[in-house]
Write a protein that holds these residues in place. Sequence first.
Motif: not given
Length: 688
Positions: A608, A612, A615, A672-674, A676-678, A680-681, A683
């Motif tokens: 995690n 960050k 990011e 981390s936001a990254l 969660e983003k990965l 969700a996508e 990736k």
Amino acid sequence: MTAINEVVDLALEGAVAVITVNSPPVNALSANVRTGIDEAVKAAGADPAVKAIVLHCAGRTFIAGADITEFGKPWKGVPLNDVNATIEGSAKPVVAAIHGTALGGGLEVALSCHYRVAVPSAKLGLPEVKLGLVPGAGGTQRLPRIVGVEKALETIAFGDPMSAKVALDSGLVDQMIEGDLRAGAIAFANGLITAKAPLNKVRDRTDKLAVDASVFAAFRKANARKFRGFEAPEACIQCVEAAVNKPFDEGMKFERETILRLMPGVQSRAQRHVFFAERQAAKIPDVPETTPTRTIGRVGIIGAGTMGGGISMNFASAGIPVTIVEMKQDALDRGLGVIRKNYENTAKRGRLTMADVEARMARYTPSLDLSALADCDLIIEAVFENMEIKKEVFGKLDAIAKPGAILASNTSYLDVNEIAASTKRPQDVIGMHFFSPANVMRLLEVVRGAKTAPDVIATAMKLGKQIGKVAVLVGVCHGFVGNRMLAQRQREANKLILEGAMPWDVDRVLYDFGLPMGPFAMSDLAGLDIGWSRETSKSSTPRELLCELDRRGQKTGAGFYDYDEKRNASPSPVTEKIILDLAAAKGVNRRQISDEEILQRCIYPMINEGAKILEEGIAIRASDIDTVWVNGYGWPVYTGGPMFYADTIGLGTVLDVMKRFEGQHGADFKPSALLEKLVAEGKGFKDL
């Protein structure tokens, strides 16, 4: 001369056909190279004027191995085993002329030839094990037949190349060529024609295969610790066993089945990832390869202690003169004494001559005066990890160093921008974070400041490679990449021992994961009193309480563990009582903690934190983080590094566990936001 294709040609020199491979930079066994060699050998064989064949390579090396960019892609061209069969089946003797390196598939081609000649500087080896594989074109079957089982085991299972002299002594090379290799190889081939020499097919030899099975058992036992966790070394041993116990064709089949099993596996994919990641780390988007670099003719080192002395050895060993400065004569003498002893120990192991030792020591200019650094092109400070001290040193260097000199800090954590601000030349300031022992560890974190000039970055990266380091460019933050992530693991390890685990539980789980040692064993090795003082101790952690009892680690015979006279560790009842008493005093209700929780609590927050770091742009790419951890912290290479490991287990799994722990243990586990983003996508870090 006849061009077989764009990378292979065929020329006739009297009765000798010379096949030349010219596929820069390293004549790798691409489809064109394989096909060209196969067709050239067949053409030479069909020519009645040809009585012998020489396989030679243009440029700086013989065939240096497979073209690993082809791994995992649809196969093109003639398979290497078929090429080798064509060479070995030639009715005319084929001579491999070796210079530079004959590695992997390159050595397998040479082993398929009937004779081998080499220049004295050549290196020969089968390094596939380092990619999580076994040699796949007969290396495990032919090498034992020519050098013997024990030498073959060592060469194949370790993957390290042998010198031309060792190859000659072991029978792998038939003759050393001084002077022009091509001419020497042709002369050797003409000698074969005159003598009507036989076709020495390695596959037909069995005289060196008569060994007892105990050889294999002894080899496994002797190297169990080195091979711990790896699949490929054991697979290599089994292939050599097949060479001893099976007919050649059956052994070849076993080797082929083995490599096909290993290649798609996680370990081989991880080790290939690390191989490419180390090379990718040298590529910096805003500092292109064409960026000019500064000339580094002399290096200055401030501090002759453990770090300064170790750092200096890298440069002295690379032939770069070193001015080393200390505050007191006894510290300077002690530091130079340790450096000399280190070199002499290397000489005792046969890796240097005493003449080499004296040559390296002669490159040192010791001094007690900072002004002695005035003529240095690069100055590296290795003083105490304290911002005020470092700023004072850099302020003095600003007045002493010549224009254009690079000023580098070996800081592990501190803000390089703040250090640079203490000079009038922040563009010349950079971080060069070496890892202890600095003369051994491969990693160099190159820390770019906000104002560091591109040519300073390019110079530091180039110099890292010159002194044998894997240099990774990172940005400024507390702890940079490696130590910033390490802090996550250390925090959770210390929490776990209060919640219910013991230090030896945590260490065992991380050791079994593949790390060289756990956090508490590492603390004992380094010394628990680093950064601790009795005056400021608050008796609030197990470490502080241990230090207050003068249990400072291995050096005092006791720390988290108890140690015998040989420094063998055993769980300590004293430590256990300290932990239980402290947990009770803090009102902690201890519980059973599973190995799975220990591993996830220690490793997932690191992943995690790596997210960050990406990011924030502290690391350029996820593979750079993996390179840092594999080369600087002993992360098991067969899992590829923390970010590759995360992709392997699935980022969704990491995210789910982090959310669960966040609910149980608080904000330390906030994803981390990254990450969660990965997820969700759909990736992974590999997709960044």
